[in-house]
Design an enzyme around this catalytic site. Structure first.
Site, PDB file in Angstrom:
ATOM      1  N   GLU A 114      -2.106   2.031  -9.231  1.00  0.00           N
ATOM      2  CA  GLU A 114      -0.790   2.682  -9.319  1.00  0.00           C
ATOM      3  C   GLU A 114      -0.925   4.204  -9.343  1.00  0.00           C
ATOM      4  O   GLU A 114      -0.304   4.890 -10.165  1.00  0.00           O
ATOM      5  CB  GLU A 114      -0.030   2.190 -10.560  1.00  0.00           C
ATOM      6  CG  GLU A 114       0.077   0.691 -10.693  1.00  0.00           C
ATOM      7  CD  GLU A 114       1.055   0.066  -9.691  1.00  0.00           C
ATOM      8  OE1 GLU A 114       1.688   0.817  -8.919  1.00  0.00           O
ATOM      9  OE2 GLU A 114       1.159  -1.175  -9.681  1.00  0.00           O
ATOM     10  N   ALA A 115      -1.732   4.730  -8.449  1.00  0.00           N
ATOM     11  CA  ALA A 115      -2.017   6.173  -8.422  1.00  0.00           C
ATOM     12  C   ALA A 115      -0.746   6.998  -8.207  1.00  0.00           C
ATOM     13  O   ALA A 115      -0.684   8.161  -8.617  1.00  0.00           O
ATOM     14  CB  ALA A 115      -3.019   6.478  -7.312  1.00  0.00           C
ATOM     15  N   CYS A 175       9.682  -4.382   7.012  1.00  0.00           N
ATOM     16  CA  CYS A 175       9.066  -3.671   8.133  1.00  0.00           C
ATOM     17  C   CYS A 175       9.927  -2.450   8.485  1.00  0.00           C
ATOM     18  O   CYS A 175      11.020  -2.264   7.953  1.00  0.00           O
ATOM     19  CB  CYS A 175       8.934  -4.588   9.349  1.00  0.00           C
ATOM     20  SG  CYS A 175      10.501  -4.935  10.133  1.00  0.00           S
ATOM     21  N   GLY A 209      -0.438   1.402   0.643  1.00  0.00           N
ATOM     22  CA  GLY A 209       0.526   0.592   1.383  1.00  0.00           C
ATOM     23  C   GLY A 209       1.728   0.347   0.495  1.00  0.00           C
ATOM     24  O   GLY A 209       1.818   0.906  -0.600  1.00  0.00           O
ATOM     25  N   CYS A 248       7.130  -8.551   5.899  1.00  0.00           N
ATOM     26  CA  CYS A 248       8.560  -8.254   5.773  1.00  0.00           C
ATOM     27  C   CYS A 248       9.299  -9.537   5.415  1.00  0.00           C
ATOM     28  O   CYS A 248       9.191 -10.536   6.140  1.00  0.00           O
ATOM     29  CB  CYS A 248       9.100  -7.679   7.086  1.00  0.00           C
ATOM     30  SG  CYS A 248      10.885  -7.487   7.097  1.00  0.00           S
ATOM     31  N   SER A 288       1.570  -5.601  -0.807  1.00  0.00           N
ATOM     32  CA  SER A 288       0.678  -5.586   0.365  1.00  0.00           C
ATOM     33  C   SER A 288      -0.766  -5.935   0.016  1.00  0.00           C
ATOM     34  O   SER A 288      -1.621  -5.980   0.912  1.00  0.00           O
ATOM     35  CB  SER A 288       0.744  -4.212   1.038  1.00  0.00           C
ATOM     36  OG  SER A 288       0.252  -3.208   0.171  1.00  0.00           O
ATOM     37  N   CYS A 296      13.536  -3.459   9.601  1.00  0.00           N
ATOM     38  CA  CYS A 296      14.424  -4.058   8.600  1.00  0.00           C
ATOM     39  C   CYS A 296      14.659  -3.153   7.381  1.00  0.00           C
ATOM     40  O   CYS A 296      15.518  -3.439   6.556  1.00  0.00           O
ATOM     41  CB  CYS A 296      13.864  -5.402   8.140  1.00  0.00           C
ATOM     42  SG  CYS A 296      13.737  -6.626   9.454  1.00  0.00           S
TER      43      CYS A 296
HETATM   44  P1  ADP Z   1       0.309  -4.631  -4.380  1.00  0.00           P
HETATM   45  O1  ADP Z   1      -0.739  -4.137  -5.362  1.00  0.00           O
HETATM   46  O2  ADP Z   1       0.172  -3.985  -3.019  1.00  0.00           O
HETATM   47  O3  ADP Z   1       1.710  -4.553  -4.917  1.00  0.00           O
HETATM   48  P2  ADP Z   1      -0.750  -7.229  -5.042  1.00  0.00           P
HETATM   49  O4  ADP Z   1      -2.220  -7.158  -4.798  1.00  0.00           O
HETATM   50  O5  ADP Z   1      -0.294  -7.065  -6.476  1.00  0.00           O
HETATM   51  O6  ADP Z   1      -0.008  -6.178  -4.094  1.00  0.00           O
HETATM   52  O7  ADP Z   1      -0.148  -8.617  -4.541  1.00  0.00           O
HETATM   53  C1  ADP Z   1      -0.392  -9.128  -3.245  1.00  0.00           C
HETATM   54  C2  ADP Z   1       0.086 -10.571  -3.262  1.00  0.00           C
HETATM   55  O8  ADP Z   1       1.489 -10.613  -3.372  1.00  0.00           O
HETATM   56  C3  ADP Z   1      -0.201 -11.350  -1.988  1.00  0.00           C
HETATM   57  O9  ADP Z   1      -1.508 -11.868  -1.930  1.00  0.00           O
HETATM   58  C4  ADP Z   1       0.832 -12.466  -2.064  1.00  0.00           C
HETATM   59  O10 ADP Z   1       0.346 -13.529  -2.847  1.00  0.00           O
HETATM   60  C5  ADP Z   1       1.971 -11.843  -2.853  1.00  0.00           C
HETATM   61  N1  ADP Z   1       3.173 -11.520  -2.081  1.00  0.00           N
HETATM   62  C6  ADP Z   1       4.449 -11.629  -2.542  1.00  0.00           C
HETATM   63  N2  ADP Z   1       5.338 -11.186  -1.636  1.00  0.00           N
HETATM   64  C7  ADP Z   1       4.633 -10.781  -0.543  1.00  0.00           C
HETATM   65  C8  ADP Z   1       4.992 -10.202   0.725  1.00  0.00           C
HETATM   66  N3  ADP Z   1       6.276  -9.963   1.055  1.00  0.00           N
HETATM   67  N4  ADP Z   1       4.007  -9.922   1.587  1.00  0.00           N
HETATM   68  C9  ADP Z   1       2.721 -10.158   1.280  1.00  0.00           C
HETATM   69  N5  ADP Z   1       2.316 -10.692   0.088  1.00  0.00           N
HETATM   70  C10 ADP Z   1       3.249 -10.997  -0.822  1.00  0.00           C
HETATM   71 ZN    ZN Z   2      11.334  -6.981   9.330  1.00  0.00          ZN
END
Ligand code: ADP
Ligand code: ZN
Length: 203
Positions: free
Chosen positions: A90-91, A178, A16, A146, A20, A181
């Site tokens: 971070e694959a 999204c 994702g 988003c 996410s 946007c």
């Molecule tokens: P990823 O590995 O996909 O970058 P992480 O697991 O490191 O995501 O982080 C997810 C966390 O980031 C969420 O649980 C939330 O606390 C935080 N977060 C910050 N900005 C957002 C956003 N725009 N949408 C969802 N979560 C967000």
């Molecule tokens: Zn949006």
């Protein structure tokens, strides 16, 4: 997937956009494997030492010890063959070689759990995730929120900076958007406006 008996291997992919919850989900699954007393090894690419050198770290600050590798193929040199579960974060920074490595690990009976960005800052599929999705037993697509409109977002918006495919950063350079946007051309534009502004100011 957790309750398959015997040591048949498999590949799970969590993908994702940034923010996410990919790292959170990866850490959650690896913790459960540890609770089940499995031998777990975690790898991340050398390029991503944003928050810690020897840990994977989520944006919500969940942490787990990990080892650094230069590329996917280095995982084969570093893997302890007694490990039953192999996590990779971070694959998308690991390169094409991760596909073959993941297959070999899974074929040899290991549970391989891989997290990574599925698309880049222009919204294009990000190597090596597309191939891994095709080969995996299990796929999870995580969506962020988003920041513009509050809907589920599948894009990683780059806010400024270069046109290079890989520019490592976090909330300072990227935000979740999204489909509606998402503005894939914006970094270039912002950069140009910024330069124009500077030139105008210098005159
Ligand atoms: P990823 O590995 O996909 O970058 P992480 O697991 O490191 O995501 O982080 C997810 C966390 O980031 C969420 O649980 C939330 O606390 C935080 N977060 C910050 N900005 C957002 C956003 N725009 N949408 C969802 N979560 C967000
Ligand atoms: Zn949006």
């Amino acid at each position: 997937m957790e309750f398959v008996s015997g040591n048949i291997g498999w590949i799970e992919v969590i993908c994702g956009p940034m923010f996410s919850g990919k790292s959170e989900e990866l850490i959650r699954r690896l913790r459960r494997a540890m609770i089940a007393r499995k031998r777990v090894q975690v790898f991340k690419p050398v390029i991503d030492t944003r928050y810690a050198v020897d840990e994977i770290v989520s944006h919500g600050d969940l942490r787990m010890k990990s080892e650094i590798v230069n590329s996917g193929s280095e995982i084969l040199d570093r893997v302890d063959w007694r490990s039953e579960v192999i996590g990779v974060d971070e694959a998308n920074f690991m390169g094409e070689s991760l596909v073959d490595v993941a297959q070999r690990l899974a074929d040899s009976g290991k549970q391989v759990i891989i997290a990574g960005l599925d698309t880049d800052y222009l919204g294009r599929p990000f190597v090596p995730i597309p191939d891994l999705l095709a080969l995996a037993e299990s796929i999870t697509k995580t969506l962020a929120i988003c920041v513009r409109c509050g809907n589920p977002g599948k894009h990683t918006q780059r806010l400024r900076g270069a046109e290079d495919l890989i520019v490592v950063g976090a909330a300072d350079i990227y935000e979740a958007r999204c489909r509606r946007c998402f503005e894939p051309g914006i970094p270039k534009q912002t950069e140009l406006d910024f330069l124009k502004g500077r030139k105008a100011g210098a005159q």
